[in-house]
Design a protein around this motif. Structure first.
Motif, PDB file in Angstrom:
ATOM      1  N   ARG A   1      53.000 115.938 -12.431  1.00 25.03           N
ATOM      2  CA  ARG A   1      53.431 115.228 -13.645  1.00 25.03           C
ATOM      3  C   ARG A   1      54.765 114.554 -13.399  1.00 25.03           C
ATOM      4  NH1 ARG A   1      52.618 120.056 -17.548  1.00 25.03           N
ATOM      5  NH2 ARG A   1      50.341 120.210 -17.512  1.00 25.03           N
ATOM      6  N   LEU A   2      54.703 113.319 -12.948  1.00 20.08           N
ATOM      7  CA  LEU A   2      55.941 112.560 -12.732  1.00 20.08           C
ATOM      8  C   LEU A   2      55.608 111.082 -12.833  1.00 20.08           C
ATOM      9  CD1 LEU A   2      58.973 112.640 -11.907  1.00 20.08           C
ATOM     10  CD2 LEU A   2      58.208 112.499  -9.528  1.00 20.08           C
ATOM     11  N   GLU A   3      56.269 110.411 -13.773  1.00 20.38           N
ATOM     12  CA  GLU A   3      56.056 108.971 -13.933  1.00 20.38           C
ATOM     13  C   GLU A   3      56.744 108.255 -12.778  1.00 20.38           C
ATOM     14  OE1 GLU A   3      54.269 107.738 -16.502  1.00 20.38           O
ATOM     15  OE2 GLU A   3      54.034 109.766 -17.317  1.00 20.38           O
ATOM     16  N   LEU A   4      55.971 107.472 -12.029  1.00 13.88           N
ATOM     17  CA  LEU A   4      56.552 106.703 -10.924  1.00 13.88           C
ATOM     18  C   LEU A   4      56.178 105.235 -11.096  1.00 13.88           C
ATOM     19  CD1 LEU A   4      55.764 109.077  -7.903  1.00 13.88           C
ATOM     20  CD2 LEU A   4      57.991 108.662  -8.950  1.00 13.88           C
ATOM     21  N   PRO A   5      56.975 104.332 -10.547  1.00 18.33           N
ATOM     22  CA  PRO A   5      56.615 102.908 -10.651  1.00 18.33           C
ATOM     23  C   PRO A   5      55.269 102.650  -9.961  1.00 18.33           C
ATOM     24  CG  PRO A   5      58.846 103.206  -9.772  1.00 18.33           C
ATOM     25  CD  PRO A   5      58.222 104.560  -9.808  1.00 18.33           C
ATOM     26  N   PRO A   6      54.526 101.616 -10.404  1.00 19.48           N
ATOM     27  CA  PRO A   6      53.237 101.308  -9.768  1.00 19.48           C
ATOM     28  C   PRO A   6      53.401 101.102  -8.258  1.00 19.48           C
ATOM     29  CG  PRO A   6      53.715  99.773 -11.583  1.00 19.48           C
ATOM     30  CD  PRO A   6      54.901 100.655 -11.437  1.00 19.48           C
ATOM     31  N   ARG A   7      52.432 101.530  -7.500  1.00 16.45           N
ATOM     32  CA  ARG A   7      52.416 101.372  -6.032  1.00 16.45           C
ATOM     33  C   ARG A   7      53.544 102.166  -5.354  1.00 16.45           C
ATOM     34  NH1 ARG A   7      48.153 100.214  -3.410  1.00 16.45           N
ATOM     35  NH2 ARG A   7      49.292  99.192  -1.735  1.00 16.45           N
ATOM     36  N   HIS A   8      54.121 103.119  -6.060  1.00 17.35           N
ATOM     37  CA  HIS A   8      55.148 103.955  -5.416  1.00 17.35           C
ATOM     38  C   HIS A   8      54.521 104.689  -4.242  1.00 17.35           C
ATOM     39  CE1 HIS A   8      58.158 107.144  -4.870  1.00 17.35           C
ATOM     40  NE2 HIS A   8      59.007 106.354  -5.488  1.00 17.35           N
ATOM     41  N   ARG A   9      55.286 104.825  -3.196  1.00 27.04           N
ATOM     42  CA  ARG A   9      54.830 105.415  -1.939  1.00 27.04           C
ATOM     43  C   ARG A   9      54.364 106.875  -2.074  1.00 27.04           C
ATOM     44  NH1 ARG A   9      53.251 103.992   2.475  1.00 27.04           N
ATOM     45  NH2 ARG A   9      51.817 105.589   1.808  1.00 27.04           N
ATOM     46  N   TYR A  10      54.944 107.591  -3.044  1.00 26.68           N
ATOM     47  CA  TYR A  10      54.741 109.048  -3.103  1.00 26.68           C
ATOM     48  C   TYR A  10      53.410 109.420  -3.762  1.00 26.68           C
ATOM     49  CZ  TYR A  10      56.230 113.864  -2.963  1.00 26.68           C
ATOM     50  OH  TYR A  10      56.315 115.195  -2.661  1.00 26.68           O
ATOM     51  N   PRO A  11      52.567 110.196  -3.067  1.00 21.07           N
ATOM     52  CA  PRO A  11      51.233 110.538  -3.624  1.00 21.07           C
ATOM     53  C   PRO A  11      51.319 111.715  -4.600  1.00 21.07           C
ATOM     54  CG  PRO A  11      51.471 111.446  -1.415  1.00 21.07           C
ATOM     55  CD  PRO A  11      52.777 110.757  -1.726  1.00 21.07           C
ATOM     56  N   ILE A  12      51.880 111.448  -5.764  1.00 19.34           N
ATOM     57  CA  ILE A  12      52.200 112.531  -6.704  1.00 19.34           C
ATOM     58  C   ILE A  12      50.956 113.283  -7.192  1.00 19.34           C
ATOM     59  CG2 ILE A  12      52.192 111.067  -8.809  1.00 19.34           C
ATOM     60  CD1 ILE A  12      54.853 113.743  -7.944  1.00 19.34           C
ATOM     61  N   GLN A  13      49.786 112.638  -7.148  1.00 12.69           N
ATOM     62  CA  GLN A  13      48.564 113.294  -7.634  1.00 12.69           C
ATOM     63  C   GLN A  13      48.028 114.358  -6.666  1.00 12.69           C
ATOM     64  OE1 GLN A  13      47.387 113.210 -10.595  1.00 12.69           O
ATOM     65  NE2 GLN A  13      49.003 111.743 -11.110  1.00 12.69           N
ATOM     66  N   LYS A  14      48.577 114.399  -5.467  1.00 15.57           N
ATOM     67  CA  LYS A  14      47.934 115.265  -4.461  1.00 15.57           C
ATOM     68  C   LYS A  14      47.958 116.752  -4.828  1.00 15.57           C
ATOM     69  CE  LYS A  14      51.656 116.046  -1.026  1.00 15.57           C
ATOM     70  NZ  LYS A  14      52.075 115.818   0.373  1.00 15.57           N
ATOM     71  N   TYR A  15      48.962 117.165  -5.573  1.00 21.06           N
ATOM     72  CA  TYR A  15      49.107 118.585  -5.907  1.00 21.06           C
ATOM     73  C   TYR A  15      47.956 119.052  -6.806  1.00 21.06           C
ATOM     74  CZ  TYR A  15      53.536 117.258  -4.002  1.00 21.06           C
ATOM     75  OH  TYR A  15      54.484 116.747  -3.171  1.00 21.06           O
ATOM     76  N   ALA A  16      47.720 118.273  -7.866  1.00 21.92           N
ATOM     77  CA  ALA A  16      46.623 118.623  -8.787  1.00 21.92           C
ATOM     78  C   ALA A  16      45.268 118.514  -8.080  1.00 21.92           C
ATOM     79  CB  ALA A  16      46.662 117.708 -10.007  1.00 21.92           C
ATOM     80  N   LEU A  17      45.134 117.531  -7.195  1.00 21.81           N
ATOM     81  CA  LEU A  17      43.852 117.361  -6.495  1.00 21.81           C
ATOM     82  C   LEU A  17      43.604 118.484  -5.485  1.00 21.81           C
ATOM     83  CD1 LEU A  17      44.003 113.494  -5.966  1.00 21.81           C
ATOM     84  CD2 LEU A  17      42.460 114.747  -7.493  1.00 21.81           C
ATOM     85  N   LEU A  18      44.676 118.972  -4.866  1.00 16.36           N
ATOM     86  CA  LEU A  18      44.509 120.088  -3.924  1.00 16.36           C
ATOM     87  C   LEU A  18      44.140 121.375  -4.685  1.00 16.36           C
ATOM     88  CD1 LEU A  18      44.643 120.930  -0.919  1.00 16.36           C
ATOM     89  CD2 LEU A  18      47.043 121.551  -1.305  1.00 16.36           C
TER      90      LEU A  18
END
Ligand SMILES: [Zn+2]
Length: 300
Positions: A12-29
């Motif tokens: 859960r972190l709002e990032l600018p579009p196309r931001h390098r950081y794959p923030i969704q990976k935690y929930a997907l793992l």
């Protein structure tokens, strides 16, 4: 049972579009683990640290500036995330998660954190997506709780663990080792107790031989009670920032060898998932999932 430490806040972190950081990976793992047989009783949810627990490792002035969003822009650009309350809470929760994983590993033999590895955070500055050094906070908690104990931080993320190296430069109870890409961020390296630099394009056989020899040597020399293992998958040949050429099977073998070597020597092992950068999230999750597969094989 191998405890799995996770909080939904990690993604859960709002990032600018196309931001390098794959923030969704935690929930997907987390979802991958549930779909592959994780048991409800394995999950542990951390409670965020208080700032006064953080200042046992980080500079109080840095923390004050960070909390109040007063870090200057040039310094803040090195971090790579926009400042937000959400970011601070997520960071405190993740740091708590690594500390809890270390404590659970001491109890259960092995535990895995579905976040962590913010090894570019120094005493009084952040960098490379890292604000607080969760590995350092966890190691400090262990030696504070058990002053006779020794912790090995075995960092195999492709980037050097520069913050961790400087934070423990004068602490003999915490041994730091980083295996990393020679020509990669951070371009000014710090001195760990042991640094192994890997050339661009390193492949499985050479890599695994180095992992085996290095870990055995460290265990024999230092006899740690706990290994804090950064299992970053930015060593993967598909990684967009890594520059090494390690296969998926190579990642599994690295993770398997670290976990099984720790178990063979009766040393607790707390693993964090560390870095991994791919726009293709399904492929990225598959890379991080090798750690879970390895833990299953070692601890089934
Ligand atoms: Zn990395």
């Amino acid at each position: 049972m191998v405890p799995f430490v996770y909080h939904p806040r990690y993604s859960r972190l709002e990032l600018p579009p196309r931001h390098r950081y794959p923030i969704q990976k935690y929930a997907l793992l987390k979802q991958w683990a549930d779909e592959h047989g994780a048991k409800p009783e394995q999950w542990v949810q951390p409670t965020p640290l208080h700032w006064n627990e953080v200042t046992r490792v980080h500079c109080p002035d840095y923390i004050t500036e960070l909390v109040n969003n007063r870090i200057d822009r040039k310094q803040w650009r090195r971090v790579g995330f926009p400042w937000s309350e959400q970011l601070l809470l997520r960071t405190l929760t993740s740091a708590a998660g690594t500390r809890d994983t270390a404590m659970l590993a001491m109890q259960y033999g092995c535990a895995i954190h579905f976040s962590g590895g913010y090894h570019h955070a120094h005493y009084d500055w952040g960098s490379g997506f890292c604000l607080l050094n969760d590995l350092a906070i966890a190691a400090k908690s262990v030696i504070d709780a058990c002053p006779q104990s020794k912790v090995l931080i075995f960092d195999t993320d492709v980037h050097q663990g520069d913050g961790t190296a400087t934070l423990f430069a004068d602490e003999p109870r915490v041994v730091t080792c980083s295996l990393h890409g020679e020509k990669n961020f951070p371009f000014t390296k710090s001195e760990s107790d042991l640094d192994i630099e890997l050339p661009k394009g390193t492949t499985d056989d050479d890599y695994l031989a180095v992992v085996d020899a290095t870990l055995e040597q460290l265990i024999v020399s230092h006899q740690p009670d706990l290994i804090l293992y950064d299992a970053g998958v930015d060593i993967y040949r598909q990684d967009e920032l890594g520059h090494l050429s390690i296969s998926l099977n190579g990642i599994f073998n690295r993770d398997y060898r670290v976990l099984s070597t720790a178990r063979k020597h009766n040393i607790s092992c707390a693993a964090v998932i560390g870095g991994g950068y791919q726009r293709n999230l399904a492929r990225l999750i598959k890379a991080h999932a090798q750690l879970l597969r390895a833990a299953y094989h070692v601890w089934k």
